[in-house]
Design an enzyme around this catalytic site. Structure first.
Site, PDB file in Angstrom:
ATOM      1  N   TYR A 144     -89.453 -53.846 -52.234  1.00  0.00           N
ATOM      2  CA  TYR A 144     -90.067 -55.153 -52.006  1.00  0.00           C
ATOM      3  C   TYR A 144     -91.443 -54.949 -51.396  1.00  0.00           C
ATOM      4  CZ  TYR A 144     -90.749 -59.891 -50.133  1.00  0.00           C
ATOM      5  OH  TYR A 144     -91.245 -61.142 -49.836  1.00  0.00           O
ATOM      6  N   ASP A 239     -96.149 -48.261 -48.989  1.00  0.00           N
ATOM      7  CA  ASP A 239     -95.935 -49.536 -48.308  1.00  0.00           C
ATOM      8  C   ASP A 239     -95.060 -49.246 -47.089  1.00  0.00           C
ATOM      9  OD1 ASP A 239     -95.366 -51.999 -47.379  1.00  0.00           O
ATOM     10  OD2 ASP A 239     -94.653 -52.839 -49.278  1.00  0.00           O
ATOM     11  N   LYS A 267     -95.282 -56.057 -39.820  1.00  0.00           N
ATOM     12  CA  LYS A 267     -94.124 -56.049 -38.919  1.00  0.00           C
ATOM     13  C   LYS A 267     -94.438 -55.455 -37.529  1.00  0.00           C
ATOM     14  CE  LYS A 267     -91.093 -57.136 -42.590  1.00  0.00           C
ATOM     15  NZ  LYS A 267     -90.851 -56.694 -43.935  1.00  0.00           N
TER      16      LYS A 267
HETATM   17  C1  LIG Z   1     -91.571 -57.370 -45.198  1.00  0.00           C
HETATM   18  C2  LIG Z   1     -92.223 -56.523 -46.194  1.00  0.00           C
HETATM   19  C3  LIG Z   1     -93.370 -56.930 -46.888  1.00  0.00           C
HETATM   20  C4  LIG Z   1     -93.904 -58.320 -46.795  1.00  0.00           C
HETATM   21  O1  LIG Z   1     -94.357 -58.625 -45.518  1.00  0.00           O
HETATM   22  P1  LIG Z   1     -94.458 -60.184 -45.102  1.00  0.00           P
HETATM   23  O2  LIG Z   1     -95.080 -60.109 -43.736  1.00  0.00           O
HETATM   24  O3  LIG Z   1     -93.069 -60.717 -45.116  1.00  0.00           O
HETATM   25  O4  LIG Z   1     -95.323 -60.841 -46.096  1.00  0.00           O
HETATM   26  C5  LIG Z   1     -93.994 -56.026 -47.723  1.00  0.00           C
HETATM   27  N1  LIG Z   1     -93.515 -54.789 -47.875  1.00  0.00           N
HETATM   28  C6  LIG Z   1     -92.412 -54.354 -47.232  1.00  0.00           C
HETATM   29  C7  LIG Z   1     -91.952 -52.955 -47.419  1.00  0.00           C
HETATM   30  C8  LIG Z   1     -91.721 -55.208 -46.391  1.00  0.00           C
HETATM   31  O5  LIG Z   1     -90.605 -54.803 -45.796  1.00  0.00           O
END
Ligand SMILES: *Cc1c(COP(=O)(O)O)cnc(C)c1O
Length: 427
Positions: A144, A239, A267
């Protein structure tokens, strides 16, 4: 446990907010239930509007590695707020946080702050396309990267057929520019590069996938991704929105020594406030406006409150004992949960890394998207609901990971185990 007041709020919420929530997984749909409304949170605990207390294993889905309302973070936010909430002009805290991140990530020379992980990955892909002059991108099934159009793509009917939108509203034209490969299957990546040797701008990957439950890379998978992207002139994007500062003071790249060209963060670096960031090599990041031509902007980017929360969080994490302590606690909890399952209900498979773990409701070894999908989500839903009744707040989906924070302690672990024991004894 009463839930009348939560239900009242949920009723009101559904009239004015789609599905009553501002992010779908919070609706508890995939565990066949309805959401609890939270009144406050402290340390490792959540308190709902009906006055129930829960041990929290989601930590706001990743950011809260220090637990809720850490006094130093709260104080930093309060002090920043007293000096103004947004300036629309640069401030020192933006530079300080950028310097801390660049110091912790050898592969990040320069970084741009945004407001969410979604913004970070969306901007990183635009930059990768601009830098390489290519249009296509590879992502992995089950990883994701936020909700930008280019990432809401699922695999086509066969490998190397164009991807399909996984949400209405994403156009077929966008889907055609994303190739969906299989995580932990380097052959699927090789095949894509052989088919489109000159057209792939970037491969984006969660080095430790944590959005299909927790999956670990098999030996050499990430090394080979690094090699193949170099060979074909594509950028490698890690990511690390979840893994950044979650496993170590740095990212999974710090642990593995594999240096991506670009990194996305979010995060933890926001300390519970809305922050994302993307960064990487000088020559790539210098293409970002206003230094370069690739446009990307944000009214609230580098927000002083968010920067203050991020700096306060990272300063605390510089004491590396934090990571050791959380990891030991996680090993203890997972180890004892495993033993409990072996004695009683032998259908959970555990994956764990650092302060993250997933209990998959399957007896298969879970290492890729397909084995993840062998999980019985109905059993998970039941386990989730019954644990909630016992005061343990697990992720409301089989495919979200459990997070442990520095605020969790041995009492939380013991209470969680006793709860699991009571639940399993009833089955
Ligand atoms: C949570 C997440 C996102 C998206 O971040 P948001 O702040 O929810 O837009 C993108 N990549 C990874 C790996 C994530 O866990």
């Amino acid at each position: 446990m009463g839930r009348e007041i939560s239900d009242q709020w949920y009723g009101r919420a559904q009239k004015v907010i789609p599905g009553g929530v501002n992010s779908p997984v919070r609706a508890f749909k995939s565990v066949g239930s309805t959401p609890l409304f939270i009144e406050r949170a402290q340390g490792s605990h959540l308190y709902d509007v009906d006055g129930n207390e829960y041990i929290d294993y989601i930590g706001s889905f990743g950011p809260l590695i220090l637990g809720h309302s850490h006094p130093q973070v709260v104080e930093a936010i309060a002090q920043a707020a007293a000096k103004g909430t947004s300036y629309g002009a640069p401030c020192a805290a933006e530079v300080e946080l950028a310097e801390m991140i660049c110091d912790a990530f050898p592969a990040i020379d320069k970084i741009r702050m945004v407001n969410s992980g979604t913004e970070a990955t969306m901007s990183a892909i635009r930059l990768a396309r601009a830098y390489t002059g290519r249009d296509l991108m590879i992502k992995f099934e089950g990883c994701y990267h936020g909700h930008a159009d280019s990432f809401l793509i699922q695999a086509g009917s066969g490998l190397l057929t164009a991807g399909h939108p996984s949400s209405p509203g994403v156009t077929a034209a966008v889907a055609e520019q994303t190739i969906v490969c299989r995580y932990n299957d380097i052959e699927s990546v090789k095949a894509a590069f052989e088919q489109y040797p000159h057209d792939i701008a970037a491969v984006i990957v969660e080095p430790i996938p944590a959005n299909m439950g927790l999956i670990l890379p098999i030996p050499d998978f990430l090394e080979e991704l690094r090699a193949i992207t170099r060979r074909f002139g594509a950028l490698l994007i890690f990511d690390e929105v979840i893994t950044g500062f979650r496993l170590i003071y740095g990212g999974y790249q710090t642990i593995s020594g594999i240096e991506p060209d670009l990194t996305t963060l979010g995060k933890v670096i926001g300390g519970g406030l809305p922050v994302g960031a993307y960064g990487g090599r000088f020559d790539i990041m210098s293409k970002v406006a206003p230094e370069g031509p690739v446009y990307q902007a944000g009214t609230l980017s580098g927000n002083p409150l968010a920067m203050a929360a991020g700096i306060a969080t990272l300063k605390i994490l510089q004491d590396r004992d934090y990571y050791d302590r959380i990891e030991v606690l996680t090993q203890l909890l997972v180890g004892r949960l495993k033993t409990l399952c072996e004695e009683r209900l032998n259908f959970f498979a555990f994956n764990e890394y650092g302060s993250m773990f997933t209990m998959f409701c399957t007896d298969e070894y879970v290492w890729d998207y397909q084995s993840v999908m062998s999980s019985d989500t109905k059993i998970y839903a039941r386990f989730h609901q019954e644990m909630l009744q016992e005061g343990v707040y697990l992720p409301p989906s089989q495919f979200e990971v459990c997070f442990i924070s520095a605020a969790h302690d041995l009492i939380d672990v013991e209470r969680t185990l006793q709860a699991a024991k009571r639940v399993m004894d009833r089955w």
